[in-house]
Design an enzyme around this catalytic site. Structure first.
Site, PDB file in Angstrom:
ATOM      1  N   CYS A   2      39.545  12.952 -12.208  1.00 16.51           N
ATOM      2  CA  CYS A   2      40.586  13.892 -12.105  1.00 16.51           C
ATOM      3  C   CYS A   2      41.099  14.115 -10.503  1.00 16.51           C
ATOM      4  O   CYS A   2      40.415  13.863  -9.728  1.00 16.51           O
ATOM      5  CB  CYS A   2      39.518  15.262 -12.360  1.00 16.51           C
ATOM      6  SG  CYS A   2      39.011  15.205 -14.119  1.00 16.51           S
ATOM      7  N   ARG A  27      42.844   8.372 -10.194  1.00 21.91           N
ATOM      8  CA  ARG A  27      41.578   9.031 -10.451  1.00 21.91           C
ATOM      9  C   ARG A  27      41.181   9.473 -12.143  1.00 21.91           C
ATOM     10  O   ARG A  27      40.189  10.029 -12.558  1.00 21.91           O
ATOM     11  CB  ARG A  27      41.594  10.387  -9.596  1.00 21.91           C
ATOM     12  CG  ARG A  27      41.820  10.054  -8.239  1.00 21.91           C
ATOM     13  CD  ARG A  27      41.539  11.263  -7.189  1.00 21.91           C
ATOM     14  NE  ARG A  27      40.113  11.746  -7.450  1.00 21.91           N
ATOM     15  CZ  ARG A  27      39.381  11.858  -6.320  1.00 21.91           C
ATOM     16  NH1 ARG A  27      39.442  10.943  -5.606  1.00 21.91           N
ATOM     17  NH2 ARG A  27      38.068  12.262  -6.423  1.00 21.91           N
ATOM     18  N   TRP A  75      40.827  13.487 -16.396  1.00 22.10           N
ATOM     19  CA  TRP A  75      40.057  12.112 -16.868  1.00 22.10           C
ATOM     20  C   TRP A  75      38.927  13.139 -17.621  1.00 22.10           C
ATOM     21  O   TRP A  75      38.097  13.671 -17.345  1.00 22.10           O
ATOM     22  CB  TRP A  75      39.146  11.478 -16.069  1.00 22.10           C
ATOM     23  CG  TRP A  75      38.362  10.177 -16.270  1.00 22.10           C
ATOM     24  CD1 TRP A  75      39.039   8.965 -16.446  1.00 22.10           C
ATOM     25  CD2 TRP A  75      37.037  10.095 -16.619  1.00 22.10           C
ATOM     26  NE1 TRP A  75      37.984   8.171 -17.281  1.00 22.10           N
ATOM     27  CE2 TRP A  75      36.742   8.900 -16.921  1.00 22.10           C
ATOM     28  CE3 TRP A  75      36.176  11.117 -16.702  1.00 22.10           C
ATOM     29  CZ2 TRP A  75      35.614   8.591 -17.576  1.00 22.10           C
ATOM     30  CZ3 TRP A  75      34.789  10.611 -17.256  1.00 22.10           C
ATOM     31  CH2 TRP A  75      34.597   9.272 -17.645  1.00 22.10           C
ATOM     32  N   ASN A 101      37.945  19.544 -10.711  1.00 22.52           N
ATOM     33  CA  ASN A 101      37.216  18.298 -10.969  1.00 22.52           C
ATOM     34  C   ASN A 101      35.751  18.479 -10.864  1.00 22.52           C
ATOM     35  O   ASN A 101      35.512  19.195  -9.792  1.00 22.52           O
ATOM     36  CB  ASN A 101      37.996  17.493  -9.822  1.00 22.52           C
ATOM     37  CG  ASN A 101      37.118  16.004  -9.665  1.00 22.52           C
ATOM     38  OD1 ASN A 101      36.667  15.672 -10.685  1.00 22.52           O
ATOM     39  ND2 ASN A 101      37.539  15.457  -8.605  1.00 22.52           N
ATOM     40  N   GLY A 102      35.291  17.820 -11.821  1.00 26.04           N
ATOM     41  CA  GLY A 102      33.465  17.953 -11.817  1.00 26.04           C
ATOM     42  C   GLY A 102      33.345  18.390 -13.090  1.00 26.04           C
ATOM     43  O   GLY A 102      34.032  18.406 -14.207  1.00 26.04           O
ATOM     44  N   GLU A 486      30.540  -9.767 -11.521  1.00 28.20           N
ATOM     45  CA  GLU A 486      31.715  -9.334 -11.117  1.00 28.20           C
ATOM     46  C   GLU A 486      32.728  -9.801 -11.583  1.00 28.20           C
ATOM     47  O   GLU A 486      33.766  -9.159 -12.095  1.00 28.20           O
ATOM     48  CB  GLU A 486      31.940  -9.398  -9.380  1.00 28.20           C
ATOM     49  CG  GLU A 486      33.074  -9.160  -8.922  1.00 28.20           C
ATOM     50  CD  GLU A 486      33.472  -7.759  -8.743  1.00 28.20           C
ATOM     51  OE1 GLU A 486      32.846  -7.042  -9.227  1.00 28.20           O
ATOM     52  OE2 GLU A 486      34.810  -7.532  -8.502  1.00 28.20           O
ATOM     53  N   LYS A 490      35.239  -7.484 -14.093  1.00 28.01           N
ATOM     54  CA  LYS A 490      36.677  -7.487 -13.988  1.00 28.01           C
ATOM     55  C   LYS A 490      37.502  -7.767 -15.217  1.00 28.01           C
ATOM     56  O   LYS A 490      38.410  -7.082 -15.096  1.00 28.01           O
ATOM     57  CB  LYS A 490      36.980  -8.286 -12.717  1.00 28.01           C
ATOM     58  CG  LYS A 490      38.162  -7.858 -11.825  1.00 28.01           C
ATOM     59  CD  LYS A 490      37.959  -6.883 -10.999  1.00 28.01           C
ATOM     60  CE  LYS A 490      36.608  -6.273 -10.511  1.00 28.01           C
ATOM     61  NZ  LYS A 490      36.506  -5.341  -9.893  1.00 28.01           N
ATOM     62  N   GLU A 493      36.909  -4.809 -17.408  1.00 26.86           N
ATOM     63  CA  GLU A 493      37.796  -3.436 -16.855  1.00 26.86           C
ATOM     64  C   GLU A 493      39.201  -3.580 -17.253  1.00 26.86           C
ATOM     65  O   GLU A 493      39.684  -2.536 -17.687  1.00 26.86           O
ATOM     66  CB  GLU A 493      37.523  -3.474 -15.389  1.00 26.86           C
ATOM     67  CG  GLU A 493      36.086  -2.778 -15.006  1.00 26.86           C
ATOM     68  CD  GLU A 493      36.512  -2.589 -13.322  1.00 26.86           C
ATOM     69  OE1 GLU A 493      35.986  -1.662 -12.996  1.00 26.86           O
ATOM     70  OE2 GLU A 493      36.303  -3.836 -12.798  1.00 26.86           O
ATOM     71  N   HIS A 509      18.199 -18.552 -22.366  1.00 30.97           N
ATOM     72  CA  HIS A 509      17.322 -17.542 -22.964  1.00 30.97           C
ATOM     73  C   HIS A 509      17.810 -16.414 -23.936  1.00 30.97           C
ATOM     74  O   HIS A 509      17.343 -15.505 -24.151  1.00 30.97           O
ATOM     75  CB  HIS A 509      16.414 -16.868 -21.828  1.00 30.97           C
ATOM     76  CG  HIS A 509      15.560 -17.767 -21.075  1.00 30.97           C
ATOM     77  ND1 HIS A 509      14.256 -18.138 -21.593  1.00 30.97           N
ATOM     78  CD2 HIS A 509      15.684 -18.278 -20.030  1.00 30.97           C
ATOM     79  CE1 HIS A 509      13.801 -19.002 -20.780  1.00 30.97           C
ATOM     80  NE2 HIS A 509      14.353 -18.918 -19.536  1.00 30.97           N
ATOM     81  N   LYS A 608      39.088   5.670 -10.753  1.00 29.29           N
ATOM     82  CA  LYS A 608      38.792   4.887  -9.743  1.00 29.29           C
ATOM     83  C   LYS A 608      37.478   5.768  -8.780  1.00 29.29           C
ATOM     84  O   LYS A 608      36.393   4.876  -8.408  1.00 29.29           O
ATOM     85  CB  LYS A 608      39.566   4.820  -8.332  1.00 29.29           C
ATOM     86  CG  LYS A 608      39.157   4.135  -7.251  1.00 29.29           C
ATOM     87  CD  LYS A 608      40.433   3.255  -6.781  1.00 29.29           C
ATOM     88  CE  LYS A 608      40.004   2.394  -5.880  1.00 29.29           C
ATOM     89  NZ  LYS A 608      39.396   0.906  -6.346  1.00 29.29           N
TER      90      LYS A 608
HETATM   91  C1  G6P Z   1      34.676   2.908 -10.423  1.00 24.33           C
HETATM   92  C2  G6P Z   1      35.528   1.890 -10.177  1.00 24.33           C
HETATM   93  C3  G6P Z   1      34.808   0.426  -9.431  1.00 24.33           C
HETATM   94  C4  G6P Z   1      33.863   0.873  -8.359  1.00 24.33           C
HETATM   95  C5  G6P Z   1      32.942   1.937  -8.684  1.00 24.33           C
HETATM   96  C6  G6P Z   1      32.178   2.349  -7.352  1.00 24.33           C
HETATM   97  O1  G6P Z   1      33.810   2.324 -11.410  1.00 24.33           O
HETATM   98  O2  G6P Z   1      36.484   1.699 -11.052  1.00 24.33           O
HETATM   99  O3  G6P Z   1      35.898  -0.330  -9.138  1.00 24.33           O
HETATM  100  O4  G6P Z   1      33.560  -0.262  -8.064  1.00 24.33           O
HETATM  101  O5  G6P Z   1      33.489   3.158  -9.242  1.00 24.33           O
HETATM  102  O6  G6P Z   1      33.135   3.054  -6.490  1.00 24.33           O
HETATM  103  P1  G6P Z   1      32.759   3.292  -5.128  1.00 24.33           P
HETATM  104  O7  G6P Z   1      34.109   4.172  -4.501  1.00 24.33           O
HETATM  105  O8  G6P Z   1      31.702   4.070  -5.024  1.00 24.33           O
HETATM  106  O9  G6P Z   1      32.721   1.986  -4.256  1.00 24.33           O
END
Ligand code: G6P
Length: 613
Positions: A2, A27, A75, A101-102, A486, A490, A493, A509, A608
């Site tokens: 948000c 956000r 969001w 937001n929250g 990672e 990615k 995501e 395994h 994000k």
């Molecule tokens: C969200 C984002 C990720 C990020 C994670 C941690 O899931 O989509 O890309 O790695 O938060 O965010 P931070 O700001 O704590 O690195």
């Protein structure tokens, strides 16, 4: 999670609010809305979808409204994605408008009580209770100013909030409050802009005030006042923002993600700049200077992070153990906060967070502070909660990262963990020669990364070739095990492709049962101490008919004999290979998502900055 914007000033509020929402859209982008004063009235518009949908609704109406308003990009947490659930929310009489937001945890109980008092709820959100609470307090206390009603209402609320509130009856005022959800306001020339983070503010001013948890700001044309929820008056001077506007715009790139992947070498350059003493094989970390004696005696490092930052931390754990001799525990913020944390004497906590606002990471940080151990941060957002709440730390200095999926922040975090390894290692048993090797190689990295980026056309071709598969297995061992995770994260995501990241050795395994000609694997197999083991795993995959794409070291012709496709990365020290091997995997995921016609900057359901639990 948000985004909130508020504006009070000499210009029309609507264009400022819309531009601010666009800047904050990463956000949350389920729905958006705004409320602006228009003489004696407040006009409120909402739309489901992106900020553009809201903008479309306002075509020809941008002239509406005066110079005061609030806006929100959502969001969803409580209540589906509908126009009614979009913010701003109002009370029964449509006097009070607020954006939040929250999460309000006791909203059900509050809602029931307010219902008994005949308050009529329009939405399914937790947020709406705050509007009705404020209304109730105002009804019960004639002439009570908005800020006081907000203060009393927040006293009854449990949960987290970044909040902006306006009241039709007090037309020159915005009240803003914060508890575990960030809120900043910028002080421009006869104008104030309030936002969840600095990106909408940069255009107006670099003078900002960060609200702390439990604080309420009252903003009027005459200035601002801050008080705590307990009514203590706070005097706070503005701080300076050091982010430049250019880094928050995508320039000639198709989207932010592509721009940010192309900025990965620059991100590492910026994160290590001025922090390496090559001659002495040391890292110079000014942010840790005050605690260096405590760090000399470190017993164990507890790393806490979420998402990609957690995976960066996992690479760091290998580095710190192997080269600095520091035992490391690493845990997700969401797990660490609920574990019984057993800290020993001289243990140190390290939060890694690009935004510095991730709720779970912060909750664990507060828990570590409660136990009175030294807390450190690796953070990008200057002035963010993590940067202020830790005892010491290292800033990433990479400018804003806008695309939802982390890319440049990841390589930057790993490079800082390499610096930390040097910093701690040289205080312990690391030799001068080893220190110089790591320092020298770290300095070469950005140029090596640039070289990988020259292969973008090849990576795009491969991504297109593989884009039709529905599943992937990503494998890596030791330093590149977190990179397998990672790479898989990615592609999940941004391309919505199911992928499993696995430690190469664990593959037999379980996951190998999945492998057939429709289930490709991506194996990270640089020439390092576990090379032969990884090659054997590749052979096992091929024997079962699975297509294999490898990420290997330049000059390794043998790999071509086994893998169907190979992307080469330059040779570097084993501990630094993750910073190189991750670049093609970021590009690969990006091009698969593009081929699938997806919005790479704003993947569905994600946000994000995850400021809720
Ligand atoms: C969200 C984002 C990720 C990020 C994670 C941690 O899931 O989509 O890309 O790695 O938060 O965010 P931070 O700001 O704590 O690195």
């Amino acid at each position: 999670m948000c985004g909130i914007v508020g504006y009070l000033g000499k210009n029309k509020a609507v264009p400022v609010l819309l531009a601010g929402l666009h800047a904050l859209e990463y956000r949350g982008y389920d729905s958006a809305g705004l409320a602006v004063f228009d003489k004696e009235n407040v006009i409120c518009e909402k739309a489901v979808g992106t900020v553009t949908a809201l903008e479309d609704k306002l075509v020809g109406k941008k002239e509406i409204g005066d110079g005061l308003g609030i806006a929100h990009t959502r969001w969803a947490t409580h209540g589906g994605v509908t126009e009614i659930n979009a913010h701003p929310h109002t009370d029964c009489s449509n006097n009070i408008y607020l954006a939040h937001n929250g999460i309000i945890e006791n909203y059900k109980e509050l809602r029931e009580k307010l219902n008994e008092g005949r308050h009529q709820f329009k939405s399914e959100t937790d947020t709406e209770v705050i509007a009705h609470l404020i209304e109730k307090i105002k009804n019960e206390n004639e002439n009570i100013p908005l800020e006081e009603a907000v203060r009393l209402a927040l006293g009854r609320v449990q949960g987290t909030y970044g909040l902006v509130v306006i009241d039709k009856r007090e037309p020159e005022k915005i009240v803003a409050a914060r508890n575990f959800s960030p809120l900043i306001f910028g002080l421009g020339q006869d104008e104030f802009i309030i936002a969840s983070d600095a990106t909408p503010i940069m255009k107006f001013t670099n003078k900002v005030i960060y609200l702390n948890d439990g604080e309420i700001a009252t903003i009027t044309p005459a200035g601002y006042r801050i008080q705590t929820i307990e009514k203590e008056v706070i005097k706070r001077k503005p701080e300076e923002l050091d982010w430049d506007l250019e880094s928050a715009e995508k320039g000639t790139f198709a989207n932010f993600m592509l721009k940010e992947i192309n900025e990965e070498p620059e991100a590492v350059r910026n994160s290590i700049r001025g922090r390496i003493n090559l001659e002495e094989g040391k890292a110079v970390l000014g942010g840790l200077a005050d605690v260096k004696e405590e760090l000399r005696n470190i017993n164990r490092l507890h790393i806490c992070a979420c998402g990609s930052a957690y995976l960066a931390g996992k690479v760091g754990a290998y580095m710190l153990e192997e080269y600095a001799g520091v035992p490391v525990e690493i845990e997700f913020g969401s797990e660490m906060r609920y574990r019984k944390l057993i800290f020993e004497k001289n243990d140190v906590f390290l939060a890694i967070s690009q935004s510095g606002e991730t709720a779970d990471t912060l909750a664990s940080l507060y828990e570590a502070k409660e136990k009175e151990i030294l807390t450190l941060g690796i953070v990008n957002a200057i002035g963010s909660t993590a940067s202020r709440e830790t005892d010491a730390g290292v800033y990433q200095h990479i400018g804003p990262e806008v695309a939802v999926a982390a890319t440049k922040s990841f390589v930057s975090q790993v490079s800082i963990l390499a610096l930390l390894t040097l910093f701690l290692g040289r205080k312990k048993n690391m030799s001068l020669v080893m220190g110089q090797r790591i320092a020298g190689e770290l300095q070469r990295l950005p140029a090596l990364m640039d070289k990988i980026l020259t292969q973008q056309d090849l990576i795009k071709e491969l991504a297109e070739k593989y884009s039709g598969y529905d599943n992937f297995l990503y494998l890596g061992r030791k330093y590149n095990y977190p990179i397998a995770l990672e790479g898989a994260l990615k592609i999940k995501e941004i391309a919505y492709v199911h992928a499993e990241g696995y430690a190469s050795g664990e593959m037999k395994h379980g996951p190998i049962a999945l492998v057939d000609k429709k289930f490709p694997s991506i194996v990270i197999v640089p020439r390092d101490s576990v090379y032969e083991k990884n090659v054997s795993n590749m052979e096992e995959l091929k024997a079962r008919g699975g297509p294999v794409m490898a990420v290997a070291t330049e000059g390794d012709k043998d790999i071509k004999q086994i893998a169907d496709d190979v992307i080469y990365i330059p040779k570097t020290l084993e501990m630094l290979t993750p910073i190189l091997s991750v670049v093609p995997l970021h590009l690969f995921a990006y091009y698969v998502a593009v081929k699938r016609g997806l919005n790479v900057d704003r993947p569905r359901n994600l946000a994000k900055s995850v400021t809720v639990e």
